[in-house]
Write a protein that holds these residues in place. Structure first.
Motif, PDB file in Angstrom:
ATOM      1  N   PRO A 193      12.046  -8.075  -2.964  1.00 38.36           N
ATOM      2  CA  PRO A 193      12.391  -6.664  -3.148  1.00 38.36           C
ATOM      3  C   PRO A 193      11.192  -5.770  -3.455  1.00 38.36           C
ATOM      4  CG  PRO A 193      13.166  -7.973  -5.014  1.00 38.36           C
ATOM      5  CD  PRO A 193      12.613  -8.931  -4.003  1.00 38.36           C
ATOM      6  N   ASP A 194      10.125  -6.343  -4.051  1.00 39.89           N
ATOM      7  CA  ASP A 194       8.926  -5.564  -4.387  1.00 39.89           C
ATOM      8  C   ASP A 194       7.703  -6.388  -3.989  1.00 39.89           C
ATOM      9  OD1 ASP A 194       6.724  -4.299  -5.585  1.00 39.89           O
ATOM     10  OD2 ASP A 194       7.908  -3.611  -7.292  1.00 39.89           O
ATOM     11  N   VAL A 195       7.147  -6.083  -2.822  1.00 39.91           N
ATOM     12  CA  VAL A 195       6.077  -6.918  -2.262  1.00 39.91           C
ATOM     13  C   VAL A 195       4.805  -6.889  -3.102  1.00 39.91           C
ATOM     14  CG1 VAL A 195       5.139  -5.200  -0.652  1.00 39.91           C
ATOM     15  CG2 VAL A 195       4.950  -7.619  -0.115  1.00 39.91           C
ATOM     16  N   LEU A 196       4.436  -5.746  -3.648  1.00 41.99           N
ATOM     17  CA  LEU A 196       3.214  -5.678  -4.456  1.00 41.99           C
ATOM     18  C   LEU A 196       3.365  -6.460  -5.757  1.00 41.99           C
ATOM     19  CD1 LEU A 196       2.088  -1.992  -3.809  1.00 41.99           C
ATOM     20  CD2 LEU A 196       1.388  -4.083  -2.610  1.00 41.99           C
ATOM     21  N   ALA A 197       4.531  -6.392  -6.372  1.00 44.85           N
ATOM     22  CA  ALA A 197       4.772  -7.169  -7.596  1.00 44.85           C
ATOM     23  C   ALA A 197       4.759  -8.663  -7.277  1.00 44.85           C
ATOM     24  CB  ALA A 197       6.099  -6.768  -8.231  1.00 44.85           C
TER      25      ALA A 197
ATOM     26  N   GLY B 109      -5.144  -7.930  -7.088  1.00 42.75           N
ATOM     27  CA  GLY B 109      -5.271  -7.272  -8.374  1.00 42.75           C
ATOM     28  C   GLY B 109      -5.488  -5.788  -8.243  1.00 42.75           C
ATOM     29  N   ALA B 110      -5.677  -5.166  -9.377  1.00 43.33           N
ATOM     30  CA  ALA B 110      -5.921  -3.728  -9.396  1.00 43.33           C
ATOM     31  C   ALA B 110      -7.213  -3.433  -8.642  1.00 43.33           C
ATOM     32  CB  ALA B 110      -6.017  -3.233 -10.827  1.00 43.33           C
ATOM     33  N   PRO B 111      -7.202  -2.422  -7.804  1.00 44.21           N
ATOM     34  CA  PRO B 111      -8.421  -2.075  -7.065  1.00 44.21           C
ATOM     35  C   PRO B 111      -9.469  -1.476  -7.988  1.00 44.21           C
ATOM     36  CG  PRO B 111      -6.710  -0.461  -6.673  1.00 44.21           C
ATOM     37  CD  PRO B 111      -6.088  -1.556  -7.493  1.00 44.21           C
ATOM     38  N   GLU B 112     -10.722  -1.555  -7.528  1.00 40.17           N
ATOM     39  CA  GLU B 112     -11.791  -0.904  -8.277  1.00 40.17           C
ATOM     40  C   GLU B 112     -11.542   0.602  -8.298  1.00 40.17           C
ATOM     41  OE1 GLU B 112     -15.705  -1.861  -6.940  1.00 40.17           O
ATOM     42  OE2 GLU B 112     -15.190  -3.951  -6.635  1.00 40.17           O
ATOM     43  N   VAL B 113     -11.961   1.245  -9.345  1.00 46.40           N
ATOM     44  CA  VAL B 113     -11.775   2.693  -9.474  1.00 46.40           C
ATOM     45  C   VAL B 113     -12.405   3.389  -8.276  1.00 46.40           C
ATOM     46  CG1 VAL B 113     -12.307   4.708 -10.885  1.00 46.40           C
ATOM     47  CG2 VAL B 113     -11.731   2.545 -11.983  1.00 46.40           C
ATOM     48  N   GLY B 114     -11.640   4.286  -7.676  1.00 47.22           N
ATOM     49  CA  GLY B 114     -12.151   5.077  -6.567  1.00 47.22           C
ATOM     50  C   GLY B 114     -11.959   4.455  -5.197  1.00 47.22           C
ATOM     51  N   THR B 115     -11.545   3.155  -5.113  1.00 49.26           N
ATOM     52  CA  THR B 115     -11.403   2.543  -3.793  1.00 49.26           C
ATOM     53  C   THR B 115     -10.049   2.843  -3.167  1.00 49.26           C
ATOM     54  OG1 THR B 115     -10.659   0.458  -4.750  1.00 49.26           O
ATOM     55  CG2 THR B 115     -13.028   0.676  -4.269  1.00 49.26           C
ATOM     56  N   LEU B 116      -9.042   3.048  -3.990  1.00 49.68           N
ATOM     57  CA  LEU B 116      -7.710   3.385  -3.481  1.00 49.68           C
ATOM     58  C   LEU B 116      -7.189   4.586  -4.253  1.00 49.68           C
ATOM     59  CD1 LEU B 116      -5.977  -0.106  -3.281  1.00 49.68           C
ATOM     60  CD2 LEU B 116      -6.946   1.188  -1.406  1.00 49.68           C
ATOM     61  N   SER B 117      -6.818   5.597  -3.530  1.00 48.23           N
ATOM     62  CA  SER B 117      -6.314   6.776  -4.216  1.00 48.23           C
ATOM     63  C   SER B 117      -4.802   6.747  -4.377  1.00 48.23           C
ATOM     64  CB  SER B 117      -6.735   8.039  -3.456  1.00 48.23           C
ATOM     65  OG  SER B 117      -6.227   7.991  -2.138  1.00 48.23           O
ATOM     66  N   HIS B 118      -4.123   5.790  -3.733  1.00 52.43           N
ATOM     67  CA  HIS B 118      -2.658   5.772  -3.763  1.00 52.43           C
ATOM     68  C   HIS B 118      -2.110   4.492  -4.384  1.00 52.43           C
ATOM     69  CE1 HIS B 118      -3.090   9.277  -1.368  1.00 52.43           C
ATOM     70  NE2 HIS B 118      -3.343   8.666  -0.249  1.00 52.43           N
ATOM     71  N   GLY B 119      -2.837   3.885  -5.316  1.00 53.89           N
ATOM     72  CA  GLY B 119      -2.355   2.660  -5.940  1.00 53.89           C
ATOM     73  C   GLY B 119      -2.487   1.483  -5.007  1.00 53.89           C
ATOM     74  N   GLY B 120      -1.655   0.501  -5.219  1.00 48.58           N
ATOM     75  CA  GLY B 120      -1.699  -0.685  -4.382  1.00 48.58           C
ATOM     76  C   GLY B 120      -2.507  -1.788  -5.019  1.00 48.58           C
TER      77      GLY B 120
ATOM     78  N   ARG C  72      -6.877  -4.276   1.557  1.00 47.31           N
ATOM     79  CA  ARG C  72      -6.162  -3.375   0.650  1.00 47.31           C
ATOM     80  C   ARG C  72      -4.690  -3.368   1.030  1.00 47.31           C
ATOM     81  NH1 ARG C  72     -10.238  -3.813  -2.357  1.00 47.31           N
ATOM     82  NH2 ARG C  72     -12.061  -2.597  -1.883  1.00 47.31           N
ATOM     83  N   PHE C  73      -3.832  -3.564   0.040  1.00 45.90           N
ATOM     84  CA  PHE C  73      -2.388  -3.522   0.242  1.00 45.90           C
ATOM     85  C   PHE C  73      -1.875  -2.260  -0.439  1.00 45.90           C
ATOM     86  CE2 PHE C  73      -3.248  -7.664   1.586  1.00 45.90           C
ATOM     87  CZ  PHE C  73      -2.118  -8.276   2.106  1.00 45.90           C
ATOM     88  N   LEU C  74      -1.538  -1.258   0.340  1.00 41.21           N
ATOM     89  CA  LEU C  74      -1.051   0.014  -0.182  1.00 41.21           C
ATOM     90  C   LEU C  74       0.461   0.030  -0.187  1.00 41.21           C
ATOM     91  CD1 LEU C  74      -3.474   2.406   1.733  1.00 41.21           C
ATOM     92  CD2 LEU C  74      -3.712   1.510  -0.587  1.00 41.21           C
ATOM     93  N   PRO C  75       1.072   0.813  -1.074  1.00 40.89           N
ATOM     94  CA  PRO C  75       2.532   0.899  -1.074  1.00 40.89           C
ATOM     95  C   PRO C  75       3.047   1.370   0.281  1.00 40.89           C
ATOM     96  CG  PRO C  75       1.612   1.941  -3.036  1.00 40.89           C
ATOM     97  CD  PRO C  75       0.463   1.634  -2.117  1.00 40.89           C
ATOM     98  N   GLY C  76       4.128   0.732   0.739  1.00 37.69           N
ATOM     99  CA  GLY C  76       4.769   1.107   1.991  1.00 37.69           C
ATOM    100  C   GLY C  76       5.895   2.096   1.744  1.00 37.69           C
ATOM    101  N   PRO C  77       6.739   2.316   2.754  1.00 34.99           N
ATOM    102  CA  PRO C  77       7.823   3.290   2.620  1.00 34.99           C
ATOM    103  C   PRO C  77       8.933   2.860   1.657  1.00 34.99           C
ATOM    104  CG  PRO C  77       7.907   2.202   4.762  1.00 34.99           C
ATOM    105  CD  PRO C  77       6.642   1.756   4.093  1.00 34.99           C
ATOM    106  N   THR C  78       9.032   1.544   1.390  1.00 33.33           N
ATOM    107  CA  THR C  78       9.982   1.007   0.416  1.00 33.33           C
ATOM    108  C   THR C  78       9.234   0.012  -0.464  1.00 33.33           C
ATOM    109  OG1 THR C  78      10.659  -0.893   1.750  1.00 33.33           O
ATOM    110  CG2 THR C  78      11.861   1.190   2.123  1.00 33.33           C
ATOM    111  N   PRO C  79       9.785  -0.355  -1.623  1.00 31.59           N
ATOM    112  CA  PRO C  79       9.086  -1.321  -2.478  1.00 31.59           C
ATOM    113  C   PRO C  79       8.853  -2.680  -1.813  1.00 31.59           C
ATOM    114  CG  PRO C  79      10.745  -0.156  -3.751  1.00 31.59           C
ATOM    115  CD  PRO C  79      10.945   0.230  -2.308  1.00 31.59           C
ATOM    116  N   GLY C  80       9.681  -3.068  -0.860  1.00 32.85           N
ATOM    117  CA  GLY C  80       9.521  -4.344  -0.182  1.00 32.85           C
ATOM    118  C   GLY C  80       8.466  -4.335   0.906  1.00 32.85           C
ATOM    119  N   ALA C  81       7.850  -3.172   1.143  1.00 32.48           N
ATOM    120  CA  ALA C  81       6.903  -3.023   2.245  1.00 32.48           C
ATOM    121  C   ALA C  81       5.526  -2.593   1.741  1.00 32.48           C
ATOM    122  CB  ALA C  81       7.429  -1.991   3.247  1.00 32.48           C
TER     123      ALA C  81
END
Length: 152
Positions: free
Chosen positions: A8-12, A42-53, A76-85
């Motif tokens: 249900p939540d791919v990033l988690a 893991g958490a991206p380095e500061v400044g590498t991703l502006s949209h989380g992920g 980089r794995f950025l949030p998709g249109p749903t939590p599972g993506a």
């Protein structure tokens, strides 16, 4: 593989350390190789991703034709249109492929010059998932199978 585990939540699901075992087979020549290592989501380095992920940092040893050498890659794995993506990108921000594991299985394509990468992603359980990339085209004819097992 018959049963797939919905995510249900791919990033988690991906967050954390994974043991990686990858076989690489050149279907044209019959040559085979192997990668063994660790992937950390893991958490991206500061400044590498502006949209989380998540940052995907893979490192280990790749053995090809009997010769071992260090190998590493960053995605980089950025949030998709749903939590599972998720929207998967190369380290420099170029698009790689989409990923939707809400059913526990997903296929994605990635064109690379004249070759096409077709990936199949399957989730076995809370601590195991697999990717199979088939690469076909004038420059490559490869099969890459990667098994991930959660560490800790």
């Amino acid at each position: 593989m018959g049963e797939f585990r919905p995510v249900p939540d791919v990033l988690a699901y991906l967050a954390g350390r994974w043991r990686v075992e990858r076989s690489v087979r050149d279907r044209a020549s019959g040559a085979e190789g192997r990668f063994d290592g660790i992937t950390v989501f893991g958490a991206p380095e500061v400044g590498t991703l502006s949209h989380g992920g998540l940052s995907h940092e893979e490192s280990g040893t790749f053995v090809w034709l009997g010769v071992p050498r260090p190998a590493a890659r960053t995605l980089r794995f950025l949030p998709g249109p749903t939590p599972g993506a998720a929207d998967v990108r190369f380290a420099d921000g170029r698009p790689f492929h989409d990923l939707d594991l809400t059913t526990g299985r997903h296929t994605a394509d990635h064109p690379c010059s004249a070759d096409v990468y077709r990936g199949e992603f399957t989730v076995r359980d809370a601590d195991h998932w697999r990717t199979v990339w088939r690469v076909a085209g004038p420059a490559k004819d490869l099969l890459l199978t990667t098994d991930y097992a959660r560490v800790g």
